[in-house]
Design a protein around this motif. Structure first.
Motif, PDB file in Angstrom:
ATOM      1  N   ASN A  55      10.841  40.155 -24.055  1.00 43.90           N
ATOM      2  CA  ASN A  55       9.779  41.080 -23.862  1.00 43.90           C
ATOM      3  C   ASN A  55      10.298  42.133 -23.024  1.00 43.90           C
ATOM      4  O   ASN A  55       9.400  42.956 -22.587  1.00 43.90           O
ATOM      5  N   PHE A  56      11.542  42.458 -22.783  1.00 41.13           N
ATOM      6  CA  PHE A  56      12.024  43.288 -21.802  1.00 41.13           C
ATOM      7  C   PHE A  56      13.362  43.994 -22.494  1.00 41.13           C
ATOM      8  O   PHE A  56      14.239  43.226 -23.040  1.00 41.13           O
ATOM      9  N   LEU A  57      13.219  45.342 -22.659  1.00 40.21           N
ATOM     10  CA  LEU A  57      14.330  45.980 -23.479  1.00 40.21           C
ATOM     11  C   LEU A  57      15.585  45.736 -22.750  1.00 40.21           C
ATOM     12  O   LEU A  57      16.477  45.427 -23.501  1.00 40.21           O
ATOM     13  N   GLU A  58      15.798  45.882 -21.440  1.00 39.83           N
ATOM     14  CA  GLU A  58      17.020  45.791 -21.065  1.00 39.83           C
ATOM     15  C   GLU A  58      17.773  44.410 -21.160  1.00 39.83           C
ATOM     16  O   GLU A  58      18.886  44.126 -21.279  1.00 39.83           O
ATOM     17  N   SER A  59      16.969  43.304 -21.307  1.00 39.25           N
ATOM     18  CA  SER A  59      17.725  41.967 -21.401  1.00 39.25           C
ATOM     19  C   SER A  59      18.043  41.909 -22.673  1.00 39.25           C
ATOM     20  O   SER A  59      19.134  41.205 -23.122  1.00 39.25           O
ATOM     21  N   VAL A  60      17.246  42.469 -23.900  1.00 38.94           N
ATOM     22  CA  VAL A  60      17.828  42.138 -25.036  1.00 38.94           C
ATOM     23  C   VAL A  60      18.967  43.317 -25.371  1.00 38.94           C
ATOM     24  O   VAL A  60      19.916  42.685 -26.093  1.00 38.94           O
TER      25      VAL A  60
END
Length: 376
Positions: A55-60
């Protein structure tokens, strides 16, 4: 079919994830699964786990840094953000979206509940005029904030393919059903039958047709796309079972699987409020049928609807208290049989009053002549 690939599946904890992963393992592909790890699943072979919140860009971005995959199947998370993070890390992205076609989506279903926002919602019923199967080229309708995100994502994926950033395939899903499906509306009918209900309210006679997608069939579509990138890249596919199903047939198939009989009591959609939790899109009244003709290019062969419903019913009946209990908070079904009985009693009274009206005798025949001798 393409040779063995390195495949990333984003999600994997839902009803279709394990089906897809296990089939790909059996075909010899190397699999990585990305999710938060909150819903662990046992697969049939070795699978690499990438811990990230889709759900989060930075995590991916952090999870895929320095990584490369032939194909990514995105079944969970904010697809538009996952696609952005995977650009440059994958050749072919298969994205799962929804069927926000014009007039199909109940507006209250696209916003947070009144209990959270304090804002009143419009529960009025709208009737659809069109009944033809909906083709995938029809532009989506940005109903509510959620609908706007769906349209934004769908557009972004098609644009990315057109610009050559990565090959994309968009799969538009209707309601999914099957073992382990969250919020499974089948439970609304199963519990009523377990509780001894012999009469069940259905909107509009239960004759409205809807496309749905058995989890195993959803997995078959995904696998067909992965196996044939040439036929699927750059395309949008509506996904559904081989036949749409009416509410009447759906309830009767559930009852048949349980060895029960049930009488269906028709009510106008606006008055059939107890049925709203199990009547998918109860406020947009009409046929919700998807045109799935394009899936023939992928060699898609779906399992029969009756088989999927029976498997779903059997799964719930293995542990109805736990599995049904988990579904109920998501369904928002009151199971207020006292109120249902009041509505049914009023419908019975209205029917009796109408039948008592002294209408002129009615007769019916065809419009063709019955000559008794040859014409001259």
């Amino acid at each position: 079919m393409d040779q063995h690939k390195h495949i990333l599946l984003v999600g994997g904890g839902g009803p279709t994830g394990a089906l897809v992963v296990n089939a790909l393992i059996a075909e010899g592909h190397r699999i990585a699964v990305m999710n938060t790890g909150r819903h662990p699943v046992a697969f049939d072979g070795p699978v690499e786990h990438l811990a990230a919140d889709p759900n989060f860009l930075e995590s991916v971005q952090q999870a895929v840094a320095g990584r490369y995959f032939d194909t990514a199947i995105v079944q969970y998370g904010r697809l538009r953000l996952v696609a952005r993070a995977l650009t440059g890390h994958v050749e072919h992205l298969v994205g799962i979206t929804s069927t926000f076609y014009p007039g199909w989506i109940d507006p209250p279903a696209t916003v947070r509940p009144t209990s959270e926002t304090g804002e009143a919602r419009d529960w009025s019923v709208q009737y659809l005029d069109e009944g033809l199967p909906m083709p995938p080229h029809v532009p989506l309708d940005p109903v509510g904030k959620f609908g706007a995100r769906v349209v934004e994502t769908d557009t972004a994926l098609q644009w990315a393919h057109a610009q050559g950033d990565l090959a994309t395939t968009i799969l538009r899903y209707p309601r999914i059903y099957g073992p382990r499906q969250p919020g499974a509306v089948e439970w609304s009918i199963i519990r009523r039958l377990l509780d001894g209900r012999e009469r069940i309210i259905v909107p509009e006679g239960g004759f409205l047709l809807q496309s749905a997608l058995y989890a195993e069939n959803a997995a078959r579509v995904v696998l067909a796309v992965v196996r044939d990138r040439r036929a699927s890249a750059g395309r949008v596919f509506n996904c559904a079972d081989g036949e749409p199903i009416s509410h009447r047939k759906w309830i009767r198939l559930i009852a048949d699987a349980m060895g029960r009989t049930v009488e269906l009591v028709s009510a106008p959609a606006a008055l059939a409020r107890p049925a709203w939790p199990y009547a998918r899109w109860p406020l947009t009244v009409g046929h919700h049928v998807l045109d799935i003709g394009d899936l023939a290019a992928l060699g898609y062969t779906p399992a029969p609807v009756a088989y999927g419903i029976r498997r779903t019913v059997d799964w719930f009946l293995e542990d109805p208290a736990a599995r049904g209990g988990a579904a109920e908070p998501q369904l928002k079904d009151a199971f207020r049989y006292d109120m249902e009985d009041r509505i049914i009693a009023e419908l019975d009274r209205a029917r009796a009053a109408i039948e008592a009206i002294d209408f002129p005798d009615f007769d019916m025949s065809h419009y063709y002549a019955h000559p008794s001798r040859p014409a001259r």
